[in-house]
Design an enzyme around this catalytic site. Structure first.
Site, PDB file in Angstrom:
ATOM      1  N   SER A 129       0.897  -0.989   0.051  1.00 38.95           N
ATOM      2  CA  SER A 129       0.005   0.030   0.156  1.00 38.95           C
ATOM      3  C   SER A 129       0.769   1.347  -0.008  1.00 38.95           C
ATOM      4  O   SER A 129       1.961   1.190   0.608  1.00 38.95           O
ATOM      5  CB  SER A 129      -0.897   0.056   1.265  1.00 38.95           C
ATOM      6  N   LYS A 184      -4.689  -6.748   3.603  1.00 37.97           N
ATOM      7  CA  LYS A 184      -4.462  -5.661   2.756  1.00 37.97           C
ATOM      8  C   LYS A 184      -6.057  -5.212   2.137  1.00 37.97           C
ATOM      9  O   LYS A 184      -6.111  -4.160   2.050  1.00 37.97           O
ATOM     10  CB  LYS A 184      -3.821  -5.958   1.660  1.00 37.97           C
ATOM     11  N   HIS A 187      -7.617  -3.167   4.868  1.00 39.32           N
ATOM     12  CA  HIS A 187      -6.892  -1.771   4.920  1.00 39.32           C
ATOM     13  C   HIS A 187      -7.809  -1.028   3.872  1.00 39.32           C
ATOM     14  O   HIS A 187      -8.099   0.086   3.940  1.00 39.32           O
ATOM     15  CB  HIS A 187      -5.456  -2.062   4.578  1.00 39.32           C
ATOM     16  N   ASN A 188      -8.162  -1.526   2.626  1.00 38.37           N
ATOM     17  CA  ASN A 188      -8.402  -0.911   1.627  1.00 38.37           C
ATOM     18  C   ASN A 188      -9.935  -0.625   1.937  1.00 38.37           C
ATOM     19  O   ASN A 188     -10.539   0.373   1.387  1.00 38.37           O
ATOM     20  CB  ASN A 188      -8.454  -1.897   0.018  1.00 38.37           C
ATOM     21  N   GLU A 191      -9.920   2.211   4.330  1.00 39.26           N
ATOM     22  CA  GLU A 191      -9.642   3.607   2.938  1.00 39.26           C
ATOM     23  C   GLU A 191     -10.862   3.925   2.430  1.00 39.26           C
ATOM     24  O   GLU A 191     -11.049   5.248   2.480  1.00 39.26           O
ATOM     25  CB  GLU A 191      -8.918   3.087   2.107  1.00 39.26           C
TER      26      GLU A 191
END
Length: 483
Positions: A129, A184, A187-188, A191
């Site tokens: 990232s 991940k 995480h996105n 986001e």
């Protein structure tokens, strides 16, 4: 000639920048691209005079690498990854490491890790990232896969990743098979949530308070000095200050339809699979879907002729309320994301280090913020913490934000300004902190039409009852009950 430390397959922006990053940290990098001209342009351009070896075939790439060989795929997620894995299995040897650094869906990584390990090689699926700048200067990296691969890739990964103030690397081993890509993905998703919350704050200031882009830029600049200090607040400040050639704010000229690559959607689907209420991130995904319906929205706006809301309150006080609502909602988003990771860890047998994940996100990545340090501290205090909201710091912080949060949600609803992420965050908080919800009625409904049974407050948990509600339904109950 010294052999290369690692190979990179795929020289789009991320692949090129990672190669330059690795070379700048003292590693020799062998590179290959399916379109040979692209590799040659890179070798003769940015990489000229550097310790970068250009390869025309995968066999050349193999021969250029030190054993055990490490080959990192920076290609489009999906079938291209499977195709390259198959090709690499034809040229590499047992003990070599195949690394997927793309945004792969974690079930694919689980499948690929098992397949590659079955051929005697090691597999790593790592989230990367930070975008192109992160890839070049130091990304956040979330590796998972074959545990035996970690000592082999660790020196390179921890050398090239972002570092926090004390020098700690924003990269550590996440867990087996698809764990890295799962983290991940979350995480996105977070986001998506962070971006939607910022956009709702922006719309409230723009449409309800009638503020200009430069005025809002000043507000975000101020917010970036406190609890909300983060990369996304920082770039929002800069975007709102940026002027087009004619001197007007460029943000006002951008079409209001959002794109997405699918990772937010995957996070929502994973939450549904795990039975975790990931409401804020779900609303953030749907908000992008709604934005894409531009023509329909124009038609509906004309049909309903909504008047622009007038705000009669204290403008400065309401801006402070928005800040507090944004901070409270952000806490909810992360709490939900961490609950999803905890549920998935049980499902897939991963031993996730939740505090370590917060540390990995402290630098290099899109959601990097000072706030993540508080999450690290929460899991240091209690590694078994079931929900961030139950940590003393977060519970105390959110208590002080509730009045402002409610005022903002109410003002948005009253004045017709859409704020789905703010509202869903508050709704989740109210539901999570309710000792009694209306699900008793829901269970009665399910039992009425489907004989799904229910539990009773005056009986031990795990004892199931069925009522013959109409006198005609009989006493036979359904054999499955899931709560």
């Amino acid at each position: 000639m010294k052999k290369a430390d690692i190979g990179i397959v795929g020289l789009a922006v991320m692949g090129e920048n990672l190669a330059m990053n690795m070379e700048s940290k003292g590693f020799t990098v062998a590179v290959y691209n399916r379109t040979v001209e692209k590799a040659e342009r890179f070798i003769e351009g940015r990489a000229k005079g550097k310790n970068v070896v250009g390869c025309h075939t995968l066999e050349e790439l193999r021969d250029a690498l030190e054993k055990p060989r490490k080959v990192m795929l920076m290609v489009k997620a999906g079938q291209p990854v499977d195709d390259y894995i198959e090709a690499l299995l034809g040229v590499l040897e047992p003990g070599d490491v195949v690394i997927d650094g793309g945004n792969s869906h974690f079930p694919d990584t689980i499948r690929r890790a098992k397949y590659v390990e079955g051929k005697g090689l090691l597999y790593v699926g790592t989230g990367v990232s930070g975008g192109e700048e992160g890839a070049l200067k130091g990304p956040s990296m979330m590796p998972g896969g074959s545990p035996a691969a970690w000592p082999i890739v660790k020196p390179i990964f921890q050398a090239i990743c972002a570092k926090v103030e004390d020098g700690s690397p924003c990269c550590d081993w996440v867990g087996e098979n698809g764990a890295g890509h799962f983290v991940k993905m979350v995480h996105n998703g977070i986001e998506y949530g962070d971006m939607q919350l910022i956009c709702e704050a922006y719309q409230l200031m723009r449409d309800l308070l009638g503020m200009s882009a430069p005025e809002m830029s000043a507000v975000f600049a101020e917010w970036n000095k406190g609890e909300l200090d983060s990369y996304l607040i920082e770039i929002t400040r800069d975007i709102l200050a940026y002027r087009d050639e004619d001197g007007s704010p460029i943000v006002d000229k951008i079409l209001d339809t959002a794109g997405q690559k699918g990772t937010g959607k995957w996070t929502g689907i994973a939450a549904l699979d795990e039975g975790v209420p990931l409401t804020l991130i779900g609303e953030a995904v749907f908000a992008r879907c709604l934005s894409a319906m531009k023509e329909e929205r124009l038609e509906a706006a004309a049909a309903f002729g909504k008047e622009k809301p007038a705000f009669a309150g204290d403008k400065a006080a309401f801006i402070e309320d928005i800040r507090k609502a944004l901070y409270a909602s952000k806490m909810i988003s992360y709490a939900q994301g961490y609950t999803l990771m905890r549920a998935a860890a049980k499902t897939y047998g991963w031993k996730l280090n939740y505090g370590g994940i917060a540390l990995m996100w402290r630098g290099g990545c899109i959601i990097r913020s000072v706030f993540l340090g508080k999450i690290k501290e929460a899991f240091d205090r209690n590694p078994e913490l079931s929900n961030l909201l139950l940590d003393p710091y977060f519970s105390e912080a959110i208590r002080g934000l509730i009045p402002a949060w409610r005022r903002v949600a109410a003002a948005a609803a009253t004045h017709g300004v859409p704020a789905p992420a703010f509202a869903s965050a508050l709704s989740y908080f109210d539901g999570y902190t309710s000792a009694k919800l209306p699900a008793n009625l829901l269970q009665a409904q399910r039992d009425y039409f489907g004989a799904h049974t229910y539990e009773r407050l005056d009986a031990p948990r795990g004892t199931y009852f069925h009522t013959n509600w109409t006198g005609e339904g009989g006493d036979t109950a359904a054999s499955t009950y899931t709560a």
